[in-house]
Enzyme design. Structure first.
Site, PDB file in Angstrom:
ATOM      1  N   TYR A 225       7.418  11.799   7.964  1.00 29.41           N
ATOM      2  CA  TYR A 225       7.956  11.006   7.400  1.00 29.41           C
ATOM      3  C   TYR A 225       9.186  10.708   6.667  1.00 29.41           C
ATOM      4  CZ  TYR A 225       3.093  10.537   8.987  1.00 29.41           C
ATOM      5  OH  TYR A 225       2.052  10.618   9.644  1.00 29.41           O
TER       6      TYR A 225
ATOM      7  N   HIS B 223      -5.433  12.734  13.522  1.00 29.76           N
ATOM      8  CA  HIS B 223      -6.751  12.736  12.541  1.00 29.76           C
ATOM      9  C   HIS B 223      -7.826  11.716  13.017  1.00 29.76           C
ATOM     10  CE1 HIS B 223      -4.817  15.043   9.563  1.00 29.76           C
ATOM     11  NE2 HIS B 223      -3.690  14.265   9.538  1.00 29.76           N
TER      12      HIS B 223
ATOM     13  N   ASP C 290       0.935  -1.293  -0.092  1.00 29.72           N
ATOM     14  CA  ASP C 290      -0.002   0.046  -0.080  1.00 29.72           C
ATOM     15  C   ASP C 290       0.955   1.337   0.131  1.00 29.72           C
ATOM     16  OD1 ASP C 290      -1.674   2.222   0.363  1.00 29.72           O
ATOM     17  OD2 ASP C 290      -2.887   1.015   1.996  1.00 29.72           O
TER      18      ASP C 290
ATOM     19  N   ASP D  11       5.337  16.788   9.723  1.00 34.08           N
ATOM     20  CA  ASP D  11       5.179  16.969   8.232  1.00 34.08           C
ATOM     21  C   ASP D  11       5.471  18.288   7.728  1.00 34.08           C
ATOM     22  OD1 ASP D  11       3.310  15.455   9.995  1.00 34.08           O
ATOM     23  OD2 ASP D  11       2.137  14.793   8.223  1.00 34.08           O
TER      24      ASP D  11
END
Length: 465
Positions: A282, A135, A20, A242
């Site tokens: 990330y 989130h 994925d 991020d």
């Protein structure tokens, strides 16, 4: 030891079991790389190290529905095919047999940190956790997030430690609603509902590439005035990276040292009771360095000078102005400054006011004359570029830049007219002298503390809501 580091190696157990490309960036190496860098820099050893505990299901229920908690509990016995099918029901999420355990540890780490800070065992700290949480919703996983670690921590602090109201601030990539998760309620005019109006502060970034100047300007023009006026008892940082340079999700350009400066500014709030909880980020190199910079700031180390141009993007200034306009009805500090100061400096009044600064608490009773003299002395030493209108409009030109940047960083080719610099000094002095602006009075005190060595300084969403 004044800084806690909360971690548990079991949080590296959950990993993607099928292909994925969207989800593969949320991987165990995010934690191991950050921890290894903390050890290389000698930072882990300087912290009080706490092993994370699992949050109880009752604690998870402070935010999440019993049905959702039960669903997650059931993932421990599912096959890979069943896990993949369940993951497909949510947006950008994957489940693993260890997910429930890891996610409970992530929540528990945040709660342990809150306990340690609010009982005085430590002054501040970082919970190094995964999966992230910001989130996730009451009954749904979302965007790599399972349980909402910081939301639960805030509810827990109210229930367990008797804290009161909550102010929520978020900056995030938005692109006028065209970036995931495409939520209308993420725009600047979404300020909360009912009695909570004004306690949700959204700062949407409408283009990528925002850098250090943009994030510092957001702090100085939105977060700090509102936060000082709110006067929190505890600061919870959703420490997502991020926004750090190189990150494939955020595509922003904040450098690692920027997070050190921002952390130091937040430490002036709530008596320094700051709990940072890892969220996104990330790009392993950028993530690990940024985590180290936050921990260095929490430990009281001086921040490195900010790199790159300190001129905010026009898009950033528009976003800042939009959120200030939306929040002006709810915050005295923004009303007193006017709702449109960022792009139009001529709307300011430079008239001096006679009323003294009267910030609350014994730490904020420094003499106004002493602070003003210190400011004038510092401003006279600054040499700034002559000014395009946008640059002039940003308070980084003088006082606000001095809050976070050493004089040698501000020294550039060319110089602004002395009278213009003094005009900005008079502006901020006038604002700070208004009794209604306790918030800005505290910012003035912060600068005075930096100048006399009482406050650490350098030479001082996607995340950081």
């Amino acid at each position: 030891m004044r800084t806690a580091l909360v971690y548990h190696e079991d949080m590296t157990a959950a990993q993607l079991l099928w292909e994925d490309p969207e989800c593969e960036i949320e991987r165990p190496e995010r934690l191991t790389a950050a921890l290894e860098r903390l050890r290389q820099w000698g930072l882990e050893q300087r912290c009080l190290q706490l092993a994370a505990r699992e949050a109880s299901e009752a604690e998870l229920g402070l935010v999440h529905s019993p049905e959702y908690v039960s669903l997650l509990r059931g993932t421990q016995t599912l096959s890979t095919r069943e896990l993949q099918a369940l993951s497909g029901q949510y947006d950008a999420v994957y489940f693993h047999p260890s997910t429930f355990h890891c996610a409970r540890l992530a929540v528990g780490a945040a709660l342990q940190l809150v306990d340690a800070v609010l009982t005085g065992a430590v002054h501040n700290g970082l919970a190094l956790v995964r999966p992230p949480g910001h989130h996730s919703q009451r009954a749904a996983a979302n965007g790599f997030c399972v349980f909402n670690n910081v939301a639960i921590a805030a509810k827990y602090a109210k229930q367990r430690h008797g804290l009161h109201s909550v102010l929520y601030f978020s900056w995030h990539r938005y692109e006028h609603g065209h970036f995931w998760p495409y939520l209308r309620e993420s725009d600047a005019d979404a300020v909360g509902q009912g009695q909570g109006r004004g306690f949700t502060v959204n700062l949407p970034w409408n283009q990528v590439g925002m850098g250090n100047a943009d994030y510092v300007a957001a702090f100085l023009h939105v977060l700090l005035p509102v936060a000082f006026e709110f006067d929190p008892e505890l600061v919870l940082i959703s420490a997502g990276f991020d926004s750090a340079i190189g990150d494939p999700e955020g595509q922003m350009r904040a450098t690692p040292e920027c997070f050190s400066h921002l952390t130091q500014l937040l430490q002036v709030l709530a008596g320094g009771r700051v709990c940072a909880v890892l969220e996104g980020g990330y790009h392993l190199e950028s993530l690990s360095q940024s985590v180290c910079m936050v921990v260095k700031a929490l430990l009281g180390d001086p921040a490195l000078p900010l790199s790159g141009p300190m001129e905010p993007h026009h898009s950033a200034l528009e976003s800042i102005q939009s959120v200030r306009a939306a929040q002006t009805p709810h915050w005295t500090s923004l009303r007193q400054q006017g709702s449109t100061p960022i792009l139009n400096p001529s709307t300011y009044s430079l008239e001096r006011r006679a009323s003294p600064v009267s910030p609350g608490g014994p730490k904020f009773k420094a003499a106004e004359a002493q602070a003003s003299a210190a400011l004038s002395s510092l401003l006279d030493q600054l040499h700034l570029n002559p000014t395009l209108p946008v640059r002039t409009a940003v308070a980084l030109t003088a006082l606000d830049a001095a809050l976070v940047l050493p004089a040698d960083v501000l020294r550039q080719e060319g110089s602004a007219p002395q009278e213009e610099t003094r005009a900005w000094a008079r502006l901020h002095e006038a604002l700070a002298q208004d009794k209604a602006l306790t918030a800005l009075g505290k910012v003035l005190h912060l600068l005075n503390g930096i100048l006399d060595g009482q406050v650490g300084a350098p030479g001082m969403g996607q995340g950081w809501p």
